[in-house]
Design a protein around this motif. Structure first.
Motif, PDB file in Angstrom:
ATOM      1  N   ALA A   1       0.848  -1.185   0.000  1.00  0.00           N
ATOM      2  CA  ALA A   1       0.000   0.000   0.000  1.00  0.00           C
ATOM      3  C   ALA A   1       0.885   1.238   0.000  1.00  0.00           C
ATOM      4  CB  ALA A   1      -0.889   0.001   1.236  1.00  0.00           C
TER       5      ALA A   1
ATOM      6  N   GLU B   1       0.948   5.778  -0.019  1.00  0.00           N
ATOM      7  CA  GLU B   1       0.711   6.844   0.955  1.00  0.00           C
ATOM      8  C   GLU B   1      -0.767   6.921   1.354  1.00  0.00           C
ATOM      9  OE1 GLU B   1       0.546  10.803  -1.017  1.00  0.00           O
ATOM     10  OE2 GLU B   1       1.427   9.701  -2.677  1.00  0.00           O
ATOM     11  N   THR B   2      -1.020   7.553   2.474  1.00  0.00           N
ATOM     12  CA  THR B   2      -2.383   7.693   2.953  1.00  0.00           C
ATOM     13  C   THR B   2      -3.109   8.750   2.131  1.00  0.00           C
ATOM     14  OG1 THR B   2      -1.698   7.117   5.166  1.00  0.00           O
ATOM     15  CG2 THR B   2      -3.784   8.286   4.959  1.00  0.00           C
ATOM     16  N   ARG B   3      -4.253   8.382   1.607  1.00  0.00           N
ATOM     17  CA  ARG B   3      -5.029   9.308   0.791  1.00  0.00           C
ATOM     18  C   ARG B   3      -6.091  10.013   1.626  1.00  0.00           C
ATOM     19  NH1 ARG B   3      -2.524  10.202  -3.508  1.00  0.00           N
ATOM     20  NH2 ARG B   3      -2.295   8.627  -5.137  1.00  0.00           N
TER      21      ARG B   3
ATOM     22  N   ARG C   1      -7.689  10.158   5.854  1.00  0.00           N
ATOM     23  CA  ARG C   1      -7.629   9.660   7.219  1.00  0.00           C
ATOM     24  C   ARG C   1      -8.731  10.293   8.053  1.00  0.00           C
ATOM     25  NH1 ARG C   1      -2.443  10.689   8.854  1.00  0.00           N
ATOM     26  NH2 ARG C   1      -1.742   8.537   8.926  1.00  0.00           N
TER      27      ARG C   1
ATOM     28  N   GLU D   1      -8.265   4.710   7.717  1.00  0.00           N
ATOM     29  CA  GLU D   1      -7.258   5.226   6.804  1.00  0.00           C
ATOM     30  C   GLU D   1      -7.417   4.534   5.464  1.00  0.00           C
ATOM     31  OE1 GLU D   1      -3.228   6.043   9.069  1.00  0.00           O
ATOM     32  OE2 GLU D   1      -2.931   4.769   7.332  1.00  0.00           O
TER      33      GLU D   1
ATOM     34  N   ARG E   1      -5.530   4.022   1.844  1.00  0.00           N
ATOM     35  CA  ARG E   1      -4.204   4.223   1.275  1.00  0.00           C
ATOM     36  C   ARG E   1      -4.197   4.002  -0.228  1.00  0.00           C
ATOM     37  NH1 ARG E   1      -2.258   0.151   5.082  1.00  0.00           N
ATOM     38  NH2 ARG E   1      -2.536   1.046   7.147  1.00  0.00           N
TER      39      ARG E   1
ATOM     40  N   GLU F   1      -4.525   0.480  -2.383  1.00  0.00           N
ATOM     41  CA  GLU F   1      -5.097  -0.549  -1.535  1.00  0.00           C
ATOM     42  C   GLU F   1      -6.617  -0.625  -1.736  1.00  0.00           C
ATOM     43  OE1 GLU F   1      -4.405  -1.417   3.121  1.00  0.00           O
ATOM     44  OE2 GLU F   1      -5.715   0.251   2.675  1.00  0.00           O
TER      45      GLU F   1
ATOM     46  N   ALA G   1      -7.080   5.209  -3.866  1.00  0.00           N
ATOM     47  CA  ALA G   1      -7.448   4.453  -2.682  1.00  0.00           C
ATOM     48  C   ALA G   1      -8.878   3.974  -2.903  1.00  0.00           C
ATOM     49  CB  ALA G   1      -7.373   5.330  -1.438  1.00  0.00           C
TER      50      ALA G   1
END
Lengths: 477, 313
Positions: free
Chosen positions: A247, A249-251, A253, A268, A270, A273, A428
């Motif tokens: 996965a 970066e976080t898209r 949160r 979260e 990502r 994912e 994501a």
């Protein structure tokens, strides 16, 4: 039914189809959308007259000019969309148009009593004959339709995808009802896309493809893989596309997110994912998707990059939602494929207006024609148009609420591939599905909701039992 | 285009019938005279189209036309110099009435049938109060020119037609029709459904301004000048195959519907049938057109190609 054929406007949708159902048999009718299942059933129910072939009931030839003829001959059909009057009581719906009359007035006590008796025979005690239908759940309304069929002394009951709109636990109840109908010597014709229930429930399976009979066999002689091959006419190989390797970066949160249906949501999403969202009906899955999107926004908690307060803010933040009910919430049915595909781009005043054709090819719309009104498309194609609508603005986060409900096997695989493809390109993806095998097969991570809270998070490939435990709230000892 | 063909065919038949009864109709002056007569209704139908395709009604346009004419006559009062300032005022007034209709319908959630019926009564009452039943004042020549001179009327009609066609093809038009078809789906796709609907009402108000200016010049000043126009406009739109309830229909067909209605009135007139019958004719048309739309004729279904046979399953 022997040698049934039917054409619409010169297009042959059925040809030389035989279907033999015995009393007390649950007979599954399967095939992709467009295989002719519903047409065959409508012919049996007297909605369409056949162009060719004959129908016999209990050995006697019959011909139906009108659905009422079929009803009198003992055929009851339970459609995907019910024909119930929401403001009337259960009993009034059951006896609609043939109310028992005493001294010129409707004999309500007799009507209620007869309905109560049938409800009792089905073991249904969650509602009574006098409850207004609008208070009933989809599953309960289905029971009302079944009671109606019984009150008509139906010998043959046709159920058109009865579990499409049901949650997992309601499906079990329905299956029990079907068994009871079977026990009364009724032939149940059962149309379904869900292979598992076909194997759980049916004694025989008839497979249609492109309006032709492929085979009719006892369920025991078939395997699930074999059945899929018969339906699709090819090997689907592995059911689901391969999972993501890692996965990104976080898209998006959320911390402590909540509103009147959700509490304490920490989540979260990502890049790359696919997050599966599991839970029972009413656990808040759709509410969570709508909160993330801004349609029914969070009123508490923090969300990055933004906490959308409206749909437009959600879209501006790069979030898209493929809604659960594509007819009511996803599409303008009387508009063309093109107009639907461009709706988001036009509404937001950004995104692309050109290259619609390439987009439709990308979502594997067949045929990729732009000028057709979407109401004439199959469920699978409609869903692909909804997808195309979002792809115009290249969302960074795409939420899918039951993306493959009421969609045939081929389109389902195409949608699965697309979801994985989008994730692979860095979106994501979050997916809600009531079908556990699908959810487990697709997801890189599964979050389970119960009563508006997250009850647990599971890694890729958990067992169905593990998900159900968290969803139903049974505490593991 | 497919949906515009039936009404164009009907229109052609009626025009031919008029030409047979009155050969003058075939001459440019005769035909353009007809177009000038029809122009106000065609423009009102175009404005009404936006409202109807979004799923609403605008019953206030008839009295708005009256208000426009009566106000213009009183404020101009024969003074040429006042023409342009008053025209500007009329535009503002019409847009404000449309805006009010839109706001009441969307924000206060009053069904537009009631909201605009109320507006119609408010405007009628205001005209009556202000004029005491007999409008005073007079229009200037500069004002009357637009409705009286065929060239101007035809030009205004042509420009209006062009603008509305462009509007329906623009993002606004497409999202408006989608809103009329499925408001919820449109809203979940990010369409500002209230805003596009309000804009539709404003366009309808604007169409009443233009129609009022033409009618003032053409028919003169009276407190009855706009009477019944709202129903004529709705009839015309329905005649053009635009579905009441929204989501379907073309603006070209709506305007063709207005021309057809006007041609029908002309024909009745030519055959010496009482003008009083116009209402009856409209009533029959509106019921018949909606009924024809509701009864789904088997041949009216679009052809299905083989690949889409599942639509039948």
């Amino acid at each position: 039914m022997i040698g049934i054929g039917k054409s619409f406007l010169g297009v042959r949708v059925l040809g030389e189809v035989d279907l033999v159902a015995a009393a007390g048999e649950v007979h599954a009718v399967v095939g992709e959308n467009g295989a002719g299942k519903s047409t065959l059933m409508k012919i049996l129910a007297g909605v369409h007259p056949p162009d060719e072939g004959t129908i016999e009931i209990d050995g006697r030839g019959v011909s139906f000019g009108h659905p009422l003829d079929a009803q009198r001959a003992g055929v009851a059909i339970i459609h995907q969309e019910f024909n119930l009057l929401p403001e009337r009581s259960v009993a009034e719906n059951v006896f609609l148009g043939r109310e028992p009359v005493r001294r010129g007035l409707v004999d309500r006590p007799a009507m209620d009593a007869a309905t109560a008796r049938l409800l009792g025979e089905l073991g249904e005690d969650s509602f009574g004959p006098r409850d207004p239908v609008r208070h009933l759940s989809v599953a309960q309304q289905q029971v009302v339709e079944i009671v109606k069929a019984l009150s008509l002394d139906a010998r043959i009951v046709v159920m058109d995808e009865p579990t499409a709109a049901l949650a997992e636990h309601e499906v079990d109840l329905l299956h029990r009802l079907v068994r009871r109908l079977q026990g009364r010597g009724i032939a149940v014709l059962y149309i379904s896309h869900r292979l598992r229930e076909v194997f759980d429930l049916a004694d025989r399976v008839t497979v249609l493809k492109d309006g032709r009979l492929v085979t009719s066999a006892a369920t025991g002689e078939l395997t699930p893989d074999g059945l899929v091959r018969l339906m699709v006419g090819r090997d689907l190989g592995s059911y689901f596309p391969p999972r993501a390797t890692s996965a990104g970066e976080t898209r998006l949160r959320v911390t402590g997110g909540g509103n009147d249906r959700l509490r304490d949501i920490d989540l979260e999403l990502r890049a790359g994912e696919i997050l599966g969202l599991a839970g029972l009906q009413g656990s808040g899955r759709s509410a969570l998707a709508k909160a993330l999107f801004g349609a029914e926004p969070f009123t508490r908690g923090r969300m990055t990059p933004v906490r959308p307060r409206t749909v437009r803010e959600g879209i501006a933040a790069g979030i898209g939602l493929v809604t659960e009910d594509r007819k009511a919430e996803g599409l303008a049915l009387r508009q063309s494929v093109r107009d639907n595909a461009l709706l988001v781009a036009r509404a937001s005043g950004r995104g692309r207006r050109d290259g619609v054709r390439e987009l439709l090819e990308r979502v594997r719309l067949v045929p990729p024609r732009q000028d057709r009104e979407v109401r004439y498309l199959s469920g699978g194609n409609q869903q692909k148009v909804v997808l195309a609508k979002w792809l115009t603005v290249a969302p960074r986060v795409l939420l899918f609420d039951e993306p493959t409900r009421g969609v045939d096997v081929g389109a389902k695989a195409a949608i699965h591939d697309l979801m994985r493809e989008l994730a692979g390109e860095g979106a994501a993806v979050m997916m809600i599905s009531s079908e556990l095998p699908e959810l487990i097969g697709m997801s890189d991570r599964i979050v389970v909701l119960r009563e508006g809270r997250i009850s647990g998070t599971l890694p890729a490939g958990p067992s169905e039992e593990a998900v159900m435990r968290l969803a139903a709230g049974e505490v593991a000892a | 285009m497919r949906r515009t063909l039936p009404i164009l065919a009907v229109l052609a038949v009626l025009l031919a019938a008029i030409a047979i009864a009155n050969p003058f109709f075939l001459e440019p002056a005769g035909f353009l005279g007809f177009v000038r007569r029809a122009a106000p209704l065609v423009i009102l139908a175009a404005g009404q189209y936006f409202v109807i395709v979004s799923g609403e009604f605008d019953l206030s346009v008839g009295s708005l036309v009256t208000v426009e004419v009566v106000v213009a006559a009183r404020l101009i009062d024969g003074n040429e110099g006042a023409t342009w300032p008053v025209l500007l005022l009329l535009v503002v007034l019409g847009l404000l009435v449309g805006l009010a209709n839109g706001l009441v319908t969307t924000l206060l959630r009053v069904p537009s049938f009631i909201a605009t019926l109320g507006m119609m009564l408010v405007l009628s009452g205001a005209v009556f109060l202000w004029t005491g039943g007999a409008p005073r004042g007079a229009l200037s020549e500069g004002f009357r020119m637009f409705g009286r001179q065929t060239g101007w009327a035809v030009l205004i009609l042509a420009v209006t037609a062009l603008v509305v066609v462009l509007l329906t093809r623009a993002d606004f038009g497409r999202t408006l029709v989608a809103t009329g078809d499925n408001e919820r789906a449109a809203a979940l796709s990010g369409v500002r459904v209230n805003r596009v609907r309000i804009l539709a009402f404003v366009l309808s108000g604007a169409s009443a301004v233009v129609a009022g200016i033409l009618l003032g010049g053409f028919a003169g000043v009276s407190a009855q000048v706009g009477q019944g126009l709202e129903f004529q406009a709705i009839t015309a739109v329905v005649l053009g195959g635009v579905v009441l309830g929204g989501g379907r229909g073309s603006v070209v067909a709506a305007m063709a519907g207005a021309l057809t209605l006007e041609a029908l009135f002309t024909l009745l007139n030519l055959y010496g049938i009482s003008g009083a019958l116009e209402f009856t004719v409209q009533g029959v048309i509106i019921i018949a057109a909606v009924a024809a739309g509701a009864v789904r004729l088997p041949f009216a279904h679009p052809r299905r190609s083989k690949g889409d046979a599942h639509a039948a399953s």
